[in-house]
Design a protein around this motif. Structure first.
Motif, short mmCIF file in Angstrom:
data_model
loop_
_atom_site.label_atom_id
_atom_site.label_comp_id
_atom_site.label_asym_id
_atom_site.label_seq_id
_atom_site.Cartn_x
_atom_site.Cartn_y
_atom_site.Cartn_z
N ASN A 1 0.66 -1.19 0.13
CA ASN A 1 0.07 -0.06 -0.15
C ASN A 1 0.86 1.33 -0.12
OD1 ASN A 1 -2.42 -1.48 0.28
ND2 ASN A 1 -1.78 -1.80 2.41
N GLY A 2 2.01 1.21 0.44
CA GLY A 2 2.91 2.38 0.32
C GLY A 2 2.79 3.15 1.82
N PHE A 3 3.75 3.82 2.17
CA PHE A 3 4.15 4.36 3.24
C PHE A 3 2.94 5.16 3.75
CE2 PHE A 3 5.60 7.63 6.37
CZ PHE A 3 6.12 7.00 7.21
N LYS A 4 2.39 6.15 2.97
CA LYS A 4 1.38 7.12 3.60
C LYS A 4 0.14 6.26 4.09
CE LYS A 4 0.99 11.39 1.61
NZ LYS A 4 0.51 12.49 0.51
N ALA A 5 -0.46 4.94 3.51
CA ALA A 5 -1.48 4.27 3.88
C ALA A 5 -1.27 3.49 5.07
CB ALA A 5 -1.83 3.36 2.69
N ILE A 6 0.00 3.42 5.55
CA ILE A 6 0.20 2.60 6.62
C ILE A 6 -0.43 3.24 7.94
CG2 ILE A 6 2.00 1.24 8.02
CD1 ILE A 6 3.57 1.07 5.68
N THR A 7 -0.82 2.70 8.89
CA THR A 7 -1.05 3.18 10.33
C THR A 7 -0.65 2.28 11.24
OG1 THR A 7 -3.43 2.22 10.30
CG2 THR A 7 -3.07 4.49 9.33
N VAL A 8 -0.33 2.57 12.50
CA VAL A 8 -0.05 1.81 13.71
C VAL A 8 -1.28 0.71 13.82
CG1 VAL A 8 0.53 1.38 15.96
CG2 VAL A 8 1.59 3.33 14.87
N GLU A 9 -2.42 1.20 13.52
CA GLU A 9 -3.58 0.45 13.72
C GLU A 9 -3.60 -0.82 12.88
OE1 GLU A 9 -3.74 3.76 13.56
OE2 GLU A 9 -4.18 4.29 15.61
N LYS A 10 -3.13 -0.64 11.58
CA LYS A 10 -3.20 -1.37 10.42
C LYS A 10 -2.13 -2.31 10.59
CE LYS A 10 -5.23 1.18 6.73
NZ LYS A 10 -5.27 2.06 5.55
N ILE A 11 -0.93 -2.01 11.15
CA ILE A 11 0.33 -2.98 11.43
C ILE A 11 -0.29 -3.86 12.46
CG2 ILE A 11 2.58 -2.83 12.41
CD1 ILE A 11 2.87 -0.36 11.00
N ALA A 12 -1.04 -3.42 13.65
CA ALA A 12 -1.21 -4.01 14.54
C ALA A 12 -2.34 -5.20 14.35
CB ALA A 12 -1.91 -3.32 15.91
N GLU A 13 -3.39 -4.62 13.53
CA GLU A 13 -4.48 -5.66 13.20
C GLU A 13 -3.68 -6.90 12.15
OE1 GLU A 13 -7.83 -5.48 9.88
OE2 GLU A 13 -7.54 -3.82 11.16
N LYS A 14 -2.76 -6.51 11.45
CA LYS A 14 -2.25 -7.33 10.30
C LYS A 14 -1.31 -8.56 11.20
CE LYS A 14 -0.03 -7.85 6.06
NZ LYS A 14 -0.95 -8.74 5.38
N ALA A 15 -0.67 -7.90 12.36
CA ALA A 15 0.38 -8.83 13.06
C ALA A 15 -0.47 -9.50 14.33
CB ALA A 15 1.23 -7.87 13.71
N GLY A 16 -1.61 -9.31 14.55
CA GLY A 16 -2.38 -9.75 15.66
C GLY A 16 -1.82 -9.45 17.02
N VAL A 17 -1.54 -8.13 16.97
CA VAL A 17 -0.99 -7.51 18.34
C VAL A 17 -1.91 -6.20 18.67
CG1 VAL A 17 1.14 -8.54 18.09
CG2 VAL A 17 0.68 -6.13 17.19
N SER A 18 -1.65 -5.78 19.86
CA SER A 18 -2.33 -4.38 20.17
C SER A 18 -1.27 -3.37 19.75
CB SER A 18 -2.51 -4.33 21.66
OG SER A 18 -1.38 -4.22 22.31
N LYS A 19 -1.86 -2.08 19.64
CA LYS A 19 -1.09 -0.86 19.39
C LYS A 19 -0.09 -0.67 20.36
CE LYS A 19 -3.81 2.42 18.79
NZ LYS A 19 -4.66 3.71 18.46
N ALA A 20 -0.49 -0.96 21.74
CA ALA A 20 0.53 -0.91 22.91
C ALA A 20 1.63 -1.68 22.70
CB ALA A 20 -0.37 -1.34 24.04
N THR A 21 1.55 -2.86 21.89
CA THR A 21 2.72 -3.63 21.88
C THR A 21 3.70 -3.27 20.81
OG1 THR A 21 1.29 -5.87 22.48
CG2 THR A 21 3.39 -6.25 21.14
N ILE A 22 3.04 -2.28 19.88
CA ILE A 22 3.95 -1.82 18.83
C ILE A 22 4.94 -0.68 19.62
CG2 ILE A 22 4.00 -0.57 16.81
CD1 ILE A 22 1.98 -2.32 15.76
N TYR A 23 3.90 0.14 20.28
CA TYR A 23 4.58 1.40 21.13
C TYR A 23 5.59 0.91 22.03
CZ TYR A 23 1.46 4.38 18.34
OH TYR A 23 0.81 4.97 17.37
N LYS A 24 5.66 -0.19 22.59
CA LYS A 24 6.47 -0.88 23.42
C LYS A 24 7.94 -0.88 22.88
CE LYS A 24 7.34 -5.34 25.12
NZ LYS A 24 6.57 -6.61 25.60
#
Length: 193
Positions: A28-51
């Motif tokens: 999708n390119g850089f602009k379309a990425i959100t932390v929410e989308k990463i978390a959803e695709k990885a099956g984790v919470s946003k808090a896990t990413i921000y850790k």
């Protein structure tokens, strides 16, 4: 009685996040990425990413570096000009691939996001510049290049045209261009015999 496995191991979770981020980047390119989308695709919470990462840019750059680090080896053929050609050509071949096209997008986004620009300069471009410096320093040590060579300026002479074509003119980046570029630069910096 079955025991629950508990939380996944940290390294596996990190790998899953990096893989998800990189997949989204390529799809999708850089602009379309959100932390929410990463978390959803990885099956984790946003808090896990921000850790592990302070923002989207940091995780995306890490995912990009993680996925592409083995594609740019440090050449050592015994010939400075050939080593520099290999380094630049490998990078150009990567740049013109679908995965490499992401670099131009990240650089463009960095014009509006100084944190992203700092991240890609430190994590991606400084290490590549360091490889060029190693190649040129080896060339000086071997006597291929003059001892008073301005290494930093030479690196700019080599890489400037690549990024000028990539980001400004859109002209062809190919092996012939790289060979001509390296030959012209080395003609200007070689030892006078």
């Amino acid at each position: 009685m079955d025991k629950k496995l508990g939380r996944p191991r940290s390294e596996k979770t990190k790998t899953d996040i990096l893989t998800a981020s990189y997949d989204l980047l390529i799809e999708n390119g850089f602009k379309a990425i959100t932390v929410e989308k990463i978390a959803e695709k990885a099956g984790v919470s946003k808090a896990t990413i921000y850790k592990w990462w302070p923002n989207k840019a940091a995780v995306v750059i890490d995912s990009f570096l993680n996925a592409t680090s083995d594609k740019l080896p440090i050449p050592n053929t015994g010939s400075t000009i050939e080593d520099m050609f290999i380094q630049v050509n490998n990078f150009v071949q990567f740049l013109i691939s679908k995965k490499g096209n992401v670099i131009a997008e990240i650089i463009a986004e960095g014009q509006f996001d100084s944190k992203l620009a700092d991240i890609y300069r430190q994590a991606y471009f400084k290490p590549r510049r360091s490889i060029s410096k190693q190649i040129l320093e080896r060339g000086i040590s071997r006597g291929d290049l003059r001892k008073d060579l301005n290494i930093e300026l030479t690196i700019d002479l080599i890489w400037g045209p690549v990024f000028y074509r990539l980001l400004i003119t859109g002209e062809v980046l190919d092996e012939i261009f790289v060979r001509n570029l390296i030959n012209y630069v080395f003609e200007g910096i070689k030892l006078n015999f």
